[in-house]
Design a protein around this motif. Structure first.
Motif, short mmCIF file in Angstrom:
data_model
loop_
_atom_site.label_atom_id
_atom_site.label_comp_id
_atom_site.label_asym_id
_atom_site.label_seq_id
_atom_site.Cartn_x
_atom_site.Cartn_y
_atom_site.Cartn_z
N PHE A 269 0.73 -1.20 -0.27
CA PHE A 269 0.15 0.35 0.15
C PHE A 269 0.47 1.27 0.21
CE2 PHE A 269 -2.01 -2.91 2.49
CZ PHE A 269 -3.57 -3.66 1.88
N ASP A 270 2.10 1.13 0.03
CA ASP A 270 3.11 2.44 -0.26
C ASP A 270 2.93 2.89 -1.30
OD1 ASP A 270 3.71 2.47 3.10
OD2 ASP A 270 5.78 1.15 2.34
N ASP A 271 3.47 2.44 -2.08
CA ASP A 271 2.58 2.52 -3.38
C ASP A 271 1.81 1.67 -4.39
OD1 ASP A 271 5.03 4.35 -5.22
OD2 ASP A 271 4.26 3.09 -6.82
N THR A 272 1.31 2.34 -5.78
CA THR A 272 0.12 1.53 -6.10
C THR A 272 0.67 0.32 -7.54
OG1 THR A 272 0.35 3.50 -7.84
CG2 THR A 272 -1.48 3.57 -6.30
N LEU A 273 2.12 1.22 -7.64
CA LEU A 273 2.74 -0.48 -8.61
C LEU A 273 3.97 -0.95 -7.71
CD1 LEU A 273 3.69 -0.93 -11.50
CD2 LEU A 273 5.89 1.28 -11.63
N PHE A 274 4.30 -1.44 -6.77
CA PHE A 274 5.56 -1.43 -5.98
C PHE A 274 5.13 -1.94 -5.01
CE2 PHE A 274 7.82 1.15 -9.53
CZ PHE A 274 8.34 0.67 -9.11
N ARG A 275 5.68 -3.35 -4.98
CA ARG A 275 5.30 -3.84 -3.28
C ARG A 275 7.36 -3.99 -2.49
NH1 ARG A 275 4.47 -10.83 -2.46
NH2 ARG A 275 2.16 -9.46 -2.29
N VAL A 276 6.75 -3.06 -1.36
CA VAL A 276 7.84 -2.24 -1.04
C VAL A 276 8.19 -3.51 0.64
CG1 VAL A 276 8.51 -0.16 0.78
CG2 VAL A 276 7.77 0.10 -0.93
N THR A 277 9.54 -4.40 -0.14
CA THR A 277 9.49 -5.16 1.53
C THR A 277 10.86 -4.24 2.72
OG1 THR A 277 9.38 -6.91 0.34
CG2 THR A 277 11.00 -6.85 1.96
N LYS A 278 9.95 -4.44 4.09
CA LYS A 278 11.37 -3.66 5.10
C LYS A 278 12.40 -4.91 5.31
CE LYS A 278 7.87 -0.39 6.20
NZ LYS A 278 6.98 -0.53 5.14
N ILE A 279 13.72 -4.43 5.41
CA ILE A 279 14.80 -5.02 5.66
C ILE A 279 15.91 -5.12 6.10
CG2 ILE A 279 16.33 -6.82 4.18
CD1 ILE A 279 15.19 -6.99 1.49
N ARG A 280 15.87 -5.59 7.21
CA ARG A 280 16.93 -5.31 7.89
C ARG A 280 18.24 -6.56 7.95
NH1 ARG A 280 18.03 -7.00 14.11
NH2 ARG A 280 15.54 -8.60 13.33
N ILE A 281 19.24 -5.56 7.99
CA ILE A 281 20.41 -6.87 7.96
C ILE A 281 21.07 -7.01 9.71
CG2 ILE A 281 22.66 -7.61 6.77
CD1 ILE A 281 21.09 -6.18 4.30
N VAL A 282 21.76 -7.66 9.63
CA VAL A 282 22.63 -7.99 11.67
C VAL A 282 24.20 -8.09 10.51
CG1 VAL A 282 22.72 -8.56 13.19
CG2 VAL A 282 20.36 -7.92 12.60
N GLY A 283 25.35 -7.75 11.04
CA GLY A 283 25.99 -8.24 10.14
C GLY A 283 27.43 -8.65 11.96
N PRO A 284 28.49 -8.06 11.02
CA PRO A 284 29.49 -8.27 13.03
C PRO A 284 29.61 -7.22 13.61
CG PRO A 284 30.22 -8.34 10.16
CD PRO A 284 29.31 -8.05 9.85
N LYS A 285 29.37 -7.86 14.70
CA LYS A 285 29.22 -6.79 15.80
C LYS A 285 28.01 -6.38 15.91
CE LYS A 285 34.27 -5.14 16.54
NZ LYS A 285 35.09 -4.51 15.78
N ASN A 286 27.19 -6.63 15.88
CA ASN A 286 25.44 -6.75 15.21
C ASN A 286 25.38 -5.66 14.76
OD1 ASN A 286 24.47 -9.18 16.93
ND2 ASN A 286 25.41 -8.18 18.93
N LYS A 287 25.65 -4.62 14.17
CA LYS A 287 25.68 -3.70 13.46
C LYS A 287 24.58 -3.99 12.47
CE LYS A 287 28.01 -0.83 10.19
NZ LYS A 287 29.16 0.38 9.49
N GLU A 288 23.48 -2.55 12.80
CA GLU A 288 22.29 -3.45 11.81
C GLU A 288 22.36 -2.44 10.83
OE1 GLU A 288 19.26 -4.99 14.66
OE2 GLU A 288 19.41 -2.10 14.46
N LEU A 289 21.44 -2.63 9.18
CA LEU A 289 21.72 -2.29 7.78
C LEU A 289 20.45 -1.73 7.79
CD1 LEU A 289 22.94 -0.47 6.34
CD2 LEU A 289 23.34 -1.83 4.64
N PHE A 290 19.31 -1.42 7.58
CA PHE A 290 17.75 -0.93 7.20
C PHE A 290 17.57 -1.24 5.85
CE2 PHE A 290 18.39 -0.38 11.55
CZ PHE A 290 17.25 -1.05 12.46
N VAL A 291 16.57 -1.65 4.74
CA VAL A 291 16.89 -1.68 3.83
C VAL A 291 15.83 -0.95 3.41
CG1 VAL A 291 17.72 -2.44 1.69
CG2 VAL A 291 19.30 -2.33 3.47
N GLU A 292 15.05 -0.92 2.46
CA GLU A 292 13.37 -0.50 1.86
C GLU A 292 13.98 -2.19 0.00
OE1 GLU A 292 10.69 2.77 3.91
OE2 GLU A 292 11.65 2.72 1.28
N HIS A 293 13.26 -2.13 -0.06
CA HIS A 293 13.36 -2.98 -1.72
C HIS A 293 11.61 -3.06 -2.15
CE1 HIS A 293 12.91 -6.96 -4.38
NE2 HIS A 293 13.78 -6.57 -4.13
N TRP A 294 11.93 -2.08 -3.74
CA TRP A 294 11.18 -1.40 -3.42
C TRP A 294 10.86 -2.74 -5.24
CZ3 TRP A 294 7.88 3.00 -3.67
CH2 TRP A 294 8.06 3.93 -2.73
#
Length: 483
Positions: A269-294
């Protein structure tokens, strides 16, 4: 009302697209237009966004990532509204003048109308000059072997099993070099090229759709480059064209080389054409990266508004934006070429054919970008959508385009029964007549030629058992006479 000077600095608080109450100005070009109106029109088209997703603002460096200093510096110190209007007017003028003649009465071969008699003095061929015909000619000039940009592709040849198409080679000097994890056991190759032109406000990475054996390389690149947006411009249903590289369901996860990728939320519902997936990546030392996949099938050539919306997202982010389609040279490359054209019109200088120059420049980073004439014409149409509210559009362009689409509809396209859009309107149809001549042709040479690469070539046989076999010519005529 007193006019604003072109070099006057505006309030930095008003630069935030989420804090400003933009008004949309729709007026044609006039020397009496207020420069403040021009500035606000450009800012509305260039920067206006809905509220940035709270998901991305969770990162500790969100203030740095989503406040593009290069944008702020340009609009504070270098933006000139009057020169911008002059460049836009010049662009429209060149589009109108760059026409090519097209025959009106059907198809001809050596002055013979197919199905009719030879033309004589009593009947002459009738031509018209069209804008779209000129764009097709520009693409032919651009795609000619004379304009080929030589490049090396040693790593592509070494890791051919990680590449989808042997004809689409990865340029060595612009490829993304994988450095994570720094253990020396993994190779550093991924079929992706970095577009970091000084002209742009942000960086892009163009890549092919991940294969099953390149999914871990893809996520290594995302983590290394601290990517916040991934634009997937093809359907997710066909696994042959793109492997499923992200966790399918909420709370699912996959792990590669110390990285764990979680799907936290999926929104339709964020966009009429796209499916938006919210992705969280956990790396070394518990560092986090937040990504949106359109993810959306950006294949309809009539959809000229969505590319501008995606580019606004990427433009306001200081981290590279990853864009991919099947091979990374069609829809994805078209999106970056549009951004190059927009920024060139904003900053200057003025060129006769800015779209041709932008595509040629893009090919110096990602070879073979923008494959077909309809993709090249689509860049013009999105560019017209961007500037239409300020200076209008070239007279007769839409009529020429409709006529061109009608002629295109009679070409041998293969319709997909599951697709509601006719194949001739697609940017990348399943079977593209414009690409069929390349299917059985030898690989493109790595040097420039003074003639087109196809001139004088014999058709290839169906069975080529040995590519190195020499073709032996007979030494006699059929009747026994020697040559």
């Amino acid at each position: 009302m007193k006019k604003l000077k072109t070099n006057r600095k505006f309030n930095k608080k008003a630069f935030n697209p989420n804090a400003v109450n933009f008004s949309i100005f729709k007026f044609t070009f006039t020397r009496k237009a207020q420069l403040s109106n021009i500035r606000e029109f450009v800012l509305e088209r260039l920067l206006k966004l809905p509220d940035i997703n709270e998901w991305l603002l969770r990162s500790h460096d969100a203030d740095e990532v989503f406040s593009n200093a290069r944008l702020a510096d340009f609009f504070n110190n270098h933006f000139d509204g009057r020169k911008l209007q002059d460049r836009l007017v010049y662009y429209n003028k060149r589009v109108c003048l760059d026409r090519d003649r097209v025959r009106l009465h059907g198809q001809y071969y050596n002055n013979i109308y197919l199905g009719k008699r030879i033309f004589g003095p009593s009947r002459k061929q009738v031509f018209t000059h069209t804008i779209v015909g000129g764009m097709e000619r520009r693409f032919e000039i651009l795609d000619n072997q004379v304009n080929h940009i030589p490049f090396t592709h040693e790593m592509f040849d070494k890791f051919s099993e990680k590449c989808r198409n042997p004809r689409i080679k990865c340029r060595d000097d612009t490829r993304v070099v994988l450095k994570y994890p720094n253990i020396g056991l993994l190779d550093d190759f991924i079929h992706a090229n970095r577009i970091n032109a000084p002209l742009l406000f942000n960086e892009f990475i163009l890549t092919q759709a991940p294969l099953e054996n390149t999914i871990e390389d893809f996520w290594r690149m995302i983590w290394q480059e601290e990517v916040r947006y991934i634009f997937m411009l093809i359907s997710r249903k066909n696994s042959n064209r793109c492997a499923r590289y992200w966790p399918k369901k909420v709370s699912d996860s996959i792990s590669f080389h110390g990285l764990t990728i979680y799907t936290e939320e999926v929104s339709d519902f964020d966009d009429t054409l796209f499916r938006v997936t919210k992705i969280r990546i956990v790396g070394p030392k518990n560092k986090e990266l937040f990504v949106e996949h359109w993810q959306g099938d950006l294949n309809n050539s009539d959809n000229v508004q969505t590319p501008l919306r995606l580019l606004r997202l990427a433009r306001n982010c200081t981290r590279p934006t990853v864009i991919h389609d099947h091979l990374g040279v069609s829809r994805a490359a078209t999106l970056v070429a549009i951004e190059l054209c927009i920024v060139n019109l904003l900053k200057g200088p003025s060129y006769k054919y800015p779209v041709q120059r932008a595509v040629h420049y893009l090919r110096s980073f990602r070879p073979f970008s923008v494959e077909t004439p309809i993709q090249y014409i689509f860049i013009h149409r999105v560019l017209q959508q961007f500037i239409r509210g300020l200076i209008g559009e070239p007279k007769g362009f839409e009529d020429d385009y409709k006529r061109w689409l009608d002629e295109r509809s009679h070409r041998p396209f293969v319709e997909d029964p599951e697709d509601s859009i006719p194949a001739y309107r697609l940017l990348s149809p399943k079977v593209d007549p414009d690409l069929l001549p390349l299917v059985r042709r030898r690989e493109r040479p790595e040097d420039r030629r003074e003639i087109h690469a196809c001139v004088g070539e014999l058709p290839l046989p169906i069975d080529r058992t040995d590519a190195n076999t020499l073709m032996l010519l007979p030494s006699k005529y059929p009747k026994g006479k020697r040559y």
